[in-house]
Design a protein around this motif. Structure first.
Motif, PDB file in Angstrom:
ATOM      1  N   CYS A   1     -17.384   6.351 -16.147  1.00  0.00           N
ATOM      2  CA  CYS A   1     -15.788   6.609 -16.536  1.00  0.00           C
ATOM      3  C   CYS A   1     -15.051   7.701 -16.165  1.00  0.00           C
TER       4      CYS A   1
ATOM      5  N   TRP B   1     -20.415  -0.970 -10.171  1.00  0.00           N
ATOM      6  CA  TRP B   1     -19.734  -0.483 -11.179  1.00  0.00           C
ATOM      7  C   TRP B   1     -19.941  -1.659 -11.738  1.00  0.00           C
TER       8      TRP B   1
ATOM      9  N   HIS C   1     -15.647   8.013 -11.885  1.00  0.00           N
ATOM     10  CA  HIS C   1     -14.960   5.920 -11.689  1.00  0.00           C
ATOM     11  C   HIS C   1     -13.803   6.168 -11.762  1.00  0.00           C
TER      12      HIS C   1
ATOM     13  N   ARG D   1     -17.631  -2.947  -6.554  1.00  0.00           N
ATOM     14  CA  ARG D   1     -17.299  -3.794  -7.368  1.00  0.00           C
ATOM     15  C   ARG D   1     -17.881  -4.413  -7.727  1.00  0.00           C
TER      16      ARG D   1
ATOM     17  N   HIS E   1     -19.418  11.731  -1.925  1.00  0.00           N
ATOM     18  CA  HIS E   1     -18.716  12.429  -2.401  1.00  0.00           C
ATOM     19  C   HIS E   1     -18.965  12.232  -4.193  1.00  0.00           C
TER      20      HIS E   1
ATOM     21  N   LYS F   1      -5.866   3.660  -6.666  1.00  0.00           N
ATOM     22  CA  LYS F   1      -6.232   3.151  -8.432  1.00  0.00           C
ATOM     23  C   LYS F   1      -5.793   2.967  -9.507  1.00  0.00           C
TER      24      LYS F   1
ATOM     25  N   ARG G   1     -13.995  -3.330 -22.493  1.00  0.00           N
ATOM     26  CA  ARG G   1     -14.384  -4.175 -20.962  1.00  0.00           C
ATOM     27  C   ARG G   1     -15.964  -4.806 -20.370  1.00  0.00           C
TER      28      ARG G   1
HETATM   29  P1  FAD Z   1     -13.802  -1.321  -8.612  1.00  0.00           P
HETATM   30  O1  FAD Z   1     -13.091  -0.047  -8.980  1.00  0.00           O
HETATM   31  O2  FAD Z   1     -14.843  -1.517  -8.036  1.00  0.00           O
HETATM   32  O3  FAD Z   1     -14.084  -2.045 -10.898  1.00  0.00           O
HETATM   33  C1  FAD Z   1     -14.302  -3.088 -10.809  1.00  0.00           C
HETATM   34  C2  FAD Z   1     -13.615  -2.805 -11.909  1.00  0.00           C
HETATM   35  O4  FAD Z   1     -13.999  -1.937 -13.322  1.00  0.00           O
HETATM   36  C3  FAD Z   1     -12.161  -3.066 -13.070  1.00  0.00           C
HETATM   37  O5  FAD Z   1     -11.619  -4.550 -12.679  1.00  0.00           O
HETATM   38  C4  FAD Z   1     -11.709  -2.306 -13.820  1.00  0.00           C
HETATM   39  O6  FAD Z   1     -12.340  -3.798 -15.295  1.00  0.00           O
HETATM   40  C5  FAD Z   1     -13.209  -1.688 -14.609  1.00  0.00           C
HETATM   41  N1  FAD Z   1     -12.815  -0.377 -13.785  1.00  0.00           N
HETATM   42  C6  FAD Z   1     -11.973   0.749 -13.129  1.00  0.00           C
HETATM   43  N2  FAD Z   1     -12.069   1.835 -13.696  1.00  0.00           N
HETATM   44  C7  FAD Z   1     -12.898   1.533 -14.847  1.00  0.00           C
HETATM   45  C8  FAD Z   1     -13.458   2.660 -15.358  1.00  0.00           C
HETATM   46  N3  FAD Z   1     -12.546   4.978 -14.504  1.00  0.00           N
HETATM   47  N4  FAD Z   1     -14.523   2.964 -16.567  1.00  0.00           N
HETATM   48  C9  FAD Z   1     -14.289   1.627 -16.189  1.00  0.00           C
HETATM   49  N5  FAD Z   1     -14.138   0.330 -16.359  1.00  0.00           N
HETATM   50  C10 FAD Z   1     -13.668  -0.110 -15.091  1.00  0.00           C
HETATM   51  N6  FAD Z   1     -14.569   3.246  -2.614  1.00  0.00           N
HETATM   52  C11 FAD Z   1     -13.871   3.877  -1.273  1.00  0.00           C
HETATM   53  O7  FAD Z   1     -13.130   3.484  -0.261  1.00  0.00           O
HETATM   54  N7  FAD Z   1     -14.166   5.644  -0.686  1.00  0.00           N
HETATM   55  C12 FAD Z   1     -15.058   6.714  -1.910  1.00  0.00           C
HETATM   56  O8  FAD Z   1     -15.380   7.046  -1.902  1.00  0.00           O
HETATM   57  C13 FAD Z   1     -15.331   5.503  -2.907  1.00  0.00           C
HETATM   58  N8  FAD Z   1     -16.841   5.781  -3.462  1.00  0.00           N
HETATM   59  C14 FAD Z   1     -17.787   5.118  -4.657  1.00  0.00           C
HETATM   60  C15 FAD Z   1     -18.461   5.433  -5.099  1.00  0.00           C
HETATM   61  C16 FAD Z   1     -18.896   4.693  -6.132  1.00  0.00           C
HETATM   62  C17 FAD Z   1     -20.138   5.591  -6.889  1.00  0.00           C
HETATM   63  C18 FAD Z   1     -19.212   3.666  -6.406  1.00  0.00           C
HETATM   64  C19 FAD Z   1     -19.624   2.611  -7.333  1.00  0.00           C
HETATM   65  C20 FAD Z   1     -18.089   2.696  -5.958  1.00  0.00           C
HETATM   66  C21 FAD Z   1     -16.748   3.563  -4.825  1.00  0.00           C
HETATM   67  N9  FAD Z   1     -15.908   3.004  -3.954  1.00  0.00           N
HETATM   68  C22 FAD Z   1     -15.550   3.917  -2.926  1.00  0.00           C
HETATM   69  C23 FAD Z   1     -15.934   1.859  -3.960  1.00  0.00           C
HETATM   70  C24 FAD Z   1     -14.240   1.720  -5.051  1.00  0.00           C
HETATM   71  O9  FAD Z   1     -14.963   2.402  -6.049  1.00  0.00           O
HETATM   72  C25 FAD Z   1     -14.194   0.033  -5.295  1.00  0.00           C
HETATM   73  O10 FAD Z   1     -15.036  -0.581  -6.138  1.00  0.00           O
HETATM   74  C26 FAD Z   1     -13.557  -0.919  -4.582  1.00  0.00           C
HETATM   75  O11 FAD Z   1     -12.690  -0.290  -3.735  1.00  0.00           O
HETATM   76  C27 FAD Z   1     -13.406  -2.175  -4.624  1.00  0.00           C
HETATM   77  O12 FAD Z   1     -12.797  -1.806  -6.289  1.00  0.00           O
HETATM   78  P2  FAD Z   1     -11.494  -3.057  -7.008  1.00  0.00           P
HETATM   79  O13 FAD Z   1     -10.180  -1.918  -7.651  1.00  0.00           O
HETATM   80  O14 FAD Z   1     -12.178  -4.307  -7.007  1.00  0.00           O
HETATM   81  O15 FAD Z   1     -12.040  -2.121  -8.371  1.00  0.00           O
END
Ligand code: FAD
Length: 106
Positions: free
Chosen positions: A76, A12, A79, A9, A53, A88, A99
């Protein structure tokens, strides 16, 4: 080991905010720096499976750094690939400025 969810979180937030404030028309030096940054990021991100990945995805979809819009859209889409893998919701990439830069219209 780091908390992969919390780290994700925060990371990102940083990455999308950085992209939202990247220059509209970056110089070649800025474009090179962004490529270098993202390549280094994908080597040192402290979640090994995540970084692996990401490096794999970046092979077929190299970063777009020619404009603010292109970088934001590329990030985007990266992500969204992770979102899809984790089951998700897919984020609407036309909403990245709302956003991550401007906030919702009132
Ligand atoms: P997050 O996915 O952290 O998103 C945070 C906020 O970003 C969301 O609330 C939304 O408002 C916004 N958002 C969502 N999607 C998008 C988008 N496409 N573009 C712009 N804004 C957006 N976790 C794993 O378990 N396995 C993995 O292989 C993995 N790879 C990752 C790779 C990277 C580079 C990063 C930075 C993180 C990775 N993660 C991985 C972590 C995962 O992506 C999430 O950050 C974590 O699961 C928390 O998810 P969350 O639901 O809080 O929202």
């Amino acid at each position: 080991p780091p908390d992969v969810e919390q780290l994700g979180r925060s990371t990102w937030t940083f990455l999308h905010t950085m992209a939202a404030y990247y220059p509209e028309v970056p110089s070649y030096a800025q474009q090179r720096s962004m490529k270098t940054f993202l390549s280094a990021f994908s080597q040192f991100y402290p979640c090994n499976i995540c970084a692996e990945h990401l490096r794999e995805e970046m092979k077929s979809k190299p970063p777009k750094v020619e404009s603010r819009w292109a970088l934001g859209k590329w990030l985007c889409e990266m992500h969204n690939i992770v979102n899809e893998t984790l089951g998700k919701d897919i984020f609407d990439c036309s909403k990245i400025d709302e956003r991550w830069r401007d906030g919702p219209k009132d």
